[in-house]
Structure formats: structure tokens, C-alpha cells
Design a protein around this motif. Structure first.
Motif, PDB file in Angstrom:
ATOM      1  N   GLY A   1       1.307   1.538  -4.116  1.00  0.00           N
ATOM      2  CA  GLY A   1       0.304   0.584  -4.804  1.00  0.00           C
ATOM      3  C   GLY A   1      -0.381   1.965  -5.706  1.00  0.00           C
ATOM      4  O   GLY A   1      -0.965   2.361  -6.468  1.00  0.00           O
TER       5      GLY A   1
ATOM      6  N   ILE B   1       2.621   4.218   0.867  1.00  0.00           N
ATOM      7  CA  ILE B   1       3.733   3.725   1.660  1.00  0.00           C
ATOM      8  C   ILE B   1       4.068   2.499   0.765  1.00  0.00           C
ATOM      9  O   ILE B   1       5.683   1.802   0.567  1.00  0.00           O
ATOM     10  CB  ILE B   1       3.253   3.449   3.033  1.00  0.00           C
ATOM     11  N   SER B   2       3.067   1.322   0.741  1.00  0.00           N
ATOM     12  CA  SER B   2       3.059   0.281  -0.174  1.00  0.00           C
ATOM     13  C   SER B   2       3.311   0.243  -1.195  1.00  0.00           C
ATOM     14  O   SER B   2       3.775  -0.991  -1.859  1.00  0.00           O
ATOM     15  CB  SER B   2       1.794  -0.580   0.217  1.00  0.00           C
TER      16      SER B   2
ATOM     17  N   LEU C   1      -1.380   5.385   2.458  1.00  0.00           N
ATOM     18  CA  LEU C   1      -0.982   3.658   3.191  1.00  0.00           C
ATOM     19  C   LEU C   1      -0.348   3.612   1.453  1.00  0.00           C
ATOM     20  O   LEU C   1       0.489   2.495   0.845  1.00  0.00           O
ATOM     21  CB  LEU C   1      -2.517   3.261   3.493  1.00  0.00           C
ATOM     22  N   GLU C   2      -1.313   3.426   0.352  1.00  0.00           N
ATOM     23  CA  GLU C   2      -1.241   3.152  -0.901  1.00  0.00           C
ATOM     24  C   GLU C   2       0.291   3.368  -1.562  1.00  0.00           C
ATOM     25  O   GLU C   2       0.644   2.670  -1.817  1.00  0.00           O
ATOM     26  CB  GLU C   2      -2.115   3.525  -2.283  1.00  0.00           C
TER      27      GLU C   2
END
Length: 584
Positions: free
Chosen positions: A274, A271-272, A268-269
Motif C-alpha cells: 500500500g 509489506i502489503s 505494514l503498508e
């Protein structure tokens, strides 16, 4: 209690002092290996982020080559660390076994009553091996595993704080769980060592008594007894290992779930925006290494638990108070000059909680006399003997040699001038010559032959395949009872003792051989005390002491006791018959 335990650990690990340099080298290379391992995931993240993702082959090759070089450096550091860790642990084990053996050698008979033979063997072997393994693991992985965990967590926070927080939450709970497992395992492993003592004791009894077991065809009963003890050992070992076997899978499960959660969060990090793939891989790599560290720590904890039990057991031996020792009053210049022996109101008991073995014993033996000591089984004859060389100390009263209390004489000086032949002759694996020389290490072959002649053993030895170089089996298994007794007597005679103590040492000899032996002993300038059941021996003694239930009920020569002791008359009658009561 904790302070006492810390003192025990501190005392035992003082033995590591001679190996400080080697231990320091081992720890230095352990830290170097750890540094390499902690740096590799960071380097891997740079390869992914700066090389692979950017399709930069040159950066990938340079960083990859550096990573391979670091791997070789880490491998070399691990090998050197293992070498020095093994050197320290082996030296430590050698020194500890040596100290234990020296301590056991200093034990009095009373000390041996506190520690059965089987438990001493286990403590010198199994317990020392466990402590030796503990030292090796301490230098190899005991510090490395927690440092890997701490270092891995710090590096994970440096790379990605959000992902590292997952580890920061999970690891403290797992550490608490490990401490609980260690506490439980310690108690169980102490119980395991205790059961191992018992199993070794059963095994030792069987090996020593194997001939009797076969003669009585009781091997099935002994197999059942050993099987029962072995099963109890197995059950307690399983119970102890079960905690470890449950701990490791639970730790691995928790850490693997942690890895899955990090991968999910990392995805998720990425993809975002971050985080990036290299950082996620590095954090996962650190988590994997921390997982390995947990596995190592669980193994370390098992060894700590077993080592704690062994520390107590080994310390009990090293700290055992020896009750017979040289005091400040002991004088090395006091020698046995004439062999005059005096018992003055001697009382003896094995401990304050036991019944008296000897009560109010008083008698005097003049230099050069031969004294026969008689009495029923359990009357205290052997105990009386053992007070003379201070194998035990009197409870009250005194034993004097040449008008000097034996407690004022140096133990080695006292005992080297006494020839002691125990009731059960003990021989050692070695040649006939070596067994006789055991009484005098620097004896010449001529002295060995002379002692054997006087012990009525020379002719028998000359018939052996290699004569004096014939190897005697353990405990003299290839000799008869009479031959073993005579070899023990030769061992005592070779030192030309001032006092000779024969504890029923002629029981296996025929009357003719015994008479020749006693005649040969009479040529020695020594005071001789003989425990015997034979009236034929007592008849030729200068004095006979008659014991009954720990009390001296009569003393005198054969003729005097025939006139004044009803018990002595009964003994004579039982051996010669009422019509044949002999007079000298």
C-alpha cells in the motif's frame, strides 16, 4: 480588557513602521527557506523510490545534486533572514528605549512617585530587551514554526493519507496543551518581572549607600536582604520555567511516540504494497520537522508569555498621564522680566489621598529681593520651592511671576530663566567644566570661570590636577560636600537667572565662604530665595518666611521677626544663646 491589551500591542508595534521594508525582506527569505525545507523530504522520497530502489545511479546523482543545491539555497536564505531580522529588532529596541527615555524625561515629580527608579530601569532595559527578542523571533521562527507544522502536515497528506492521519489526530491535542501552557506562563513571567524590579531596587539602594553600609558595618544585614530578594526572584523564575521545561519533554515524547507508530504502520503498508519506503521516509521526515517546530513553538510561547508581561509594563510608562504640561493657554512670549513672585492662597498636596503639605500660603517677593525661608524639617519649605518652576502644580490658589500665573508660561521658557540648586547636589560623570556648563550648554570658558569665581569655587578648581578639565566621578564622589554644593551653585549662576532658588545649598559652607558667596550673588540682577537653617543667613535677607506644619506663621525681616515671632526668637536663641540675640 482584551481590547485594551490589543491596543497596547498595536501601539508598541507601530514603532516597526520605519522597518517595513527590512521586515518584508526578512519574511520573504524566511518563506523561501521554509519552502526549501518542505521540498527536501519530498525530493528525498523520489531519490529513494526512483533512484536507490531501482539502482538508478544517474537519477540518484541528479536528484542528490539538486538536493545539495537546495540545501545551500536554504542556508543562504536563513543567513539573509537572520541579518534583516536582527536589523529590524535592533532598530525597534533602539526606538522603543528612546521613546521610553523621552517619556520619562517629561515626567513630573508626581509621576516619578508612581514609578520607583528601579522599576523604570528594568522596564527600559530588561523589558525592552524581551520585546526586542520577540520581534527577532517573530521574523526568524515565530511564523516559520507554525507554517512548518501546517506545511509539513499538508505535505504528509499529499504523500500518504493513511500515515498523515496519525499526525492529524495527535497535533490538535498538543496545540491545546501549548495554549494552556502559554496562559499559565504569562502570569508567572509577569510576576518574575515584578520581582526583578524589587531585586534591582535593593541592589540600587546598596550601591548608592555603600559608604554608609561600610561605616555602620551593616553589610551582613544587606547581604541577607539581597539574598532574600534574590531567592524570591529565583523561585518565581523557576516556577515559570518549570512549565516550559515540562511542556517541551511532553511534546517531544508525544511526537516521538507518533514517529514510532508511523514507522510501525508504514512497515505494514510497505509489506502489503500500500506504500513504499520513500514515502514512509518522507512522512517520518516531515514528522521530525514538525517535532522540531513544536520545540521552536514552545520557545516562542515562552517569549510570547514574557513579551506580553513586558508589553503591559512598557505601556504603563508610555501611557502614564503627565500631570504637568504646556496647555493651549501657555504663551511662549511670556518671559520673566523682573522676577516678582506672588503666592496667592496656595494649597498643595501630593495627591487627593494625602495630607496637605502647604495650606493657605500667601506672600509677595519684590524683584531683586533676597528671601530666606526657615522652618522645621517637614514644614513644606522644599515643596514651596518646587511650585515656582512647576516641578509640582498647586492644588488650589496660584503662583505668579511678574503677575502671570506660572501655568500660563511655557515650561521650558519658565525653567530656563530659573536657577535651581537642590538640597542634594547632583553631579554627572564628566569634567568640572562640563558639569558647570550643564546649566548653559553654549557657555564659554570665560563664563564658566566667572560662575565658578562667584560660587567661591575657582581657587579650589585651580588646585585640581587638570583644573577645569579634571574628571568628576559619578555623583561627585571625589569632591567634598561643600565643593559639590558650590559646583551646583555655579551651574545655576552660569545661566544668569531671573530667579535663583537655593534649597539649603550652603549648609556645608563655613560662615566666611557663605558670606562671600551671598555677596557675589547679590551682584546678579535676580530675585533670590534661600532655604536655610542659619540665622546668620536670614539676618541679611530682605525678608524671612517662617513655615510651620505647612503654614506661613510669620514673615518680615530679621528685626521684625525678633519683635513679633516667638518661634523665630527660639531659633535665634538656639543658635546664638539668650544673651547673644543679634540685631542687624
Amino acid at each position: 480588557m482584551k481590547s485594551e491589551r490589543r491596543n497596547k500591542v498595536k501601539y508598541l508595534f507601530k514603532l516597526l513602521s520605519p522597518y517595513k521594508k527590512a521586515a518584508s525582506i526578512a519574511l520573504l527569505f524566511m518563506l523561501a527557506e521554509l519552502f526549501v525545507e518542505l521540498f527536501q523530504p519530498l525530493l528525498m522520497s523520489r531519490i529513494i523510490n526512483d533512484g536507490i530502489e531501482r539502482m538508478d545511479l544517474q537519477s540518484t546523482m541528479i536528484l542528490g545534486g539538486f538536493m545539495v543545491l537546495l540545501a545551500f539555497v536554504g542556508f543562504a536564505c536563513g543567513i539573509i533572514n537572520s541579518f534583516y531580522a536582527a536589523r529590524v529588532s535592533q532598530g525597534y529596541g533602539f526606538d522603543l528605549r528612546k521613546q521610553l527615555f523621552q517619556k520619562i524625561q517629561s515626567f513630573s515629580f508626581a509621576n516619578f512617585n508612581q514609578f520607583p527608579t528601579a522599576t523604570l530601569i528594568t522596564r527600559v532595559t530588561s523589558d525592552v530587551n524581551l520585546l526586542q527578542q520577540f520581534v527577532f523571533m517573530g521574523l526568524r521562527i515565530m511564523m516559520r514554526a507554525p507554517l512548518m507544522m501546517i506545511g509539513g502536515l499538508i505535505m504528509a497528506f499529499i504523500i500518504d493519507v493513511k500515515l498523515a492521519l496519525i499526525l492529524g489526530v495527535v497535533i490538535p491535542f498538543l496545540l491545546v496543551f501549548l495554549v494552556w501552557a502559554m496562559t499559565r506562563a504569562y502570569k508567572l513571567f509577569r510576576s518574575v518581572q515584578s520581582r526583578l524590579d524589587h531585586t534591582n531596587g535593593v541592589l540600587r539602594e546598596n550601591l548608592l549607600g555603600i559608604r554608609l553600609i561600610k561605616a555602620f558595618v551593616s553589610f551582613r544585614q544587606e547581604i541577607r536582604r539581597f539574598t532574600q530578594s534574590n531567592e524570591q526572584l529565583m523561585e518565581r523564575t523557576i516556577a515559570a520555567l518549570r512549565i516550559i521545561e515540562l511542556t517541551v519533554p511532553l511534546l517531544l515524547l508525544a511526537m516521538n511516540l507518533c514517529i514510532l507508530f508511523i514507522l510501525w504502520t508504514g512497515q505494514l503498508e510497505v509489506i502489503s504494497g500500500g506504500s513504499n519506503v520513500g514515502d514512509v521516509v518522507a512522512v517520518v521526515n516531515y514528522t521530525t520537522r514538525i517535532t522540531g517546530a513544536f520545540s521552536a513553538i514552545s520557545m516562542v510561547i515562552m517569549n510570547i508569555s514574557r513579551a506580553k508581561a513586558s508589553v503591559n509594563r512598557v505601556s504603563e510608562v508610555l501611557e502614564e498621564k503627565v500631570d504637568i504640561y504646556d496647555t493651549e493657554e501657555s504663551n511662549a512670549n511670556l518671559q520673566i522680566t523682573s522676577g516678582h513672585i506672588a503666592f496667592n492662597q496656595v494649597d498643595f498636596r501630593y495627591s487627593a489621598n494625602t495630607l496637605p503639605i502647604l495650606e493657605s500660603i500667601s506672600f509677595t517677593v519684590n524683584p531683586g529681593q533676597t528671601v530666606a525661608i526657615m522652618g522645621a524639617t517637614g514644614s513644606g519649605k522644599s515643596s514651596l520651592f518646587q511650585l515656582i518652576p512647576r516641578l509640582y502644580d498647586v492644588s488650589s490658589g496660584s503662583v505668579q511671576i511678574d503677575n502671570t500665573d506660572v501655568r500660563k508660561m511655557k515650561l521650558d521658557v519658565l525653567r530656563k530663566q530659573i536657577g535651581f540648586v537642590p538640597q542634594d547636589p547632583t553631579l554627572f560623570t564628566g569634567t568640572v567644566r562640563e558639569n558647570i556648563m550643564w546649566g548653559k550648554e553654549d557657555a564659554t570658558l570665560e563664563e564658566v570661570i566667572e560662575a565658578a569665581r562667584h560660587a567661591q569655587l575657582h581657587d579650589t578648581i585651580m588646585k585640581l590636577p587638570l583644573q577645569y578639565e579634571t574628571v568628576v566621578g559619578q555623583k561627585g564622589v571625589n569632591l567634598s560636600g561643600g565643593q559639590k554644593q558650590r559646583m551646583s551653585i555655579a551651574r545655576a549662576l552660569i545661566r544668569k537667572p531671573a530667579i535663583l532658588l537655593l534649597d539649603d545649598s550652603t549648609s556645608a559652607l563655613d560662615l566666611q565662604t557663605e558670606a562671600k558667596l551671598l555677596a557675589a550673588i547679590a551682584t546678579y540682577a535676580c530675585t533670590t530665595l534661600i532655604i536655610t537653617q542659619k540665622i546668620s543667613t536670614a539676618m541679611h535677607a530682605d525678608m524671612v518666611l517662617l513655615l510651620d506644619n505647612g503654614q506661613l506663621i510669620a514673615q518680615g525681616n530679621h528685626e521684625q521677626l525678633l519683635e513679633g515671632s516667638e518661634l523665630y526668637k527660639q531659633i535665634v536663641s538656639s543658635q546664638f544663646g539668650k544673651e547673644g540675640v543679634p540685631h542687624v
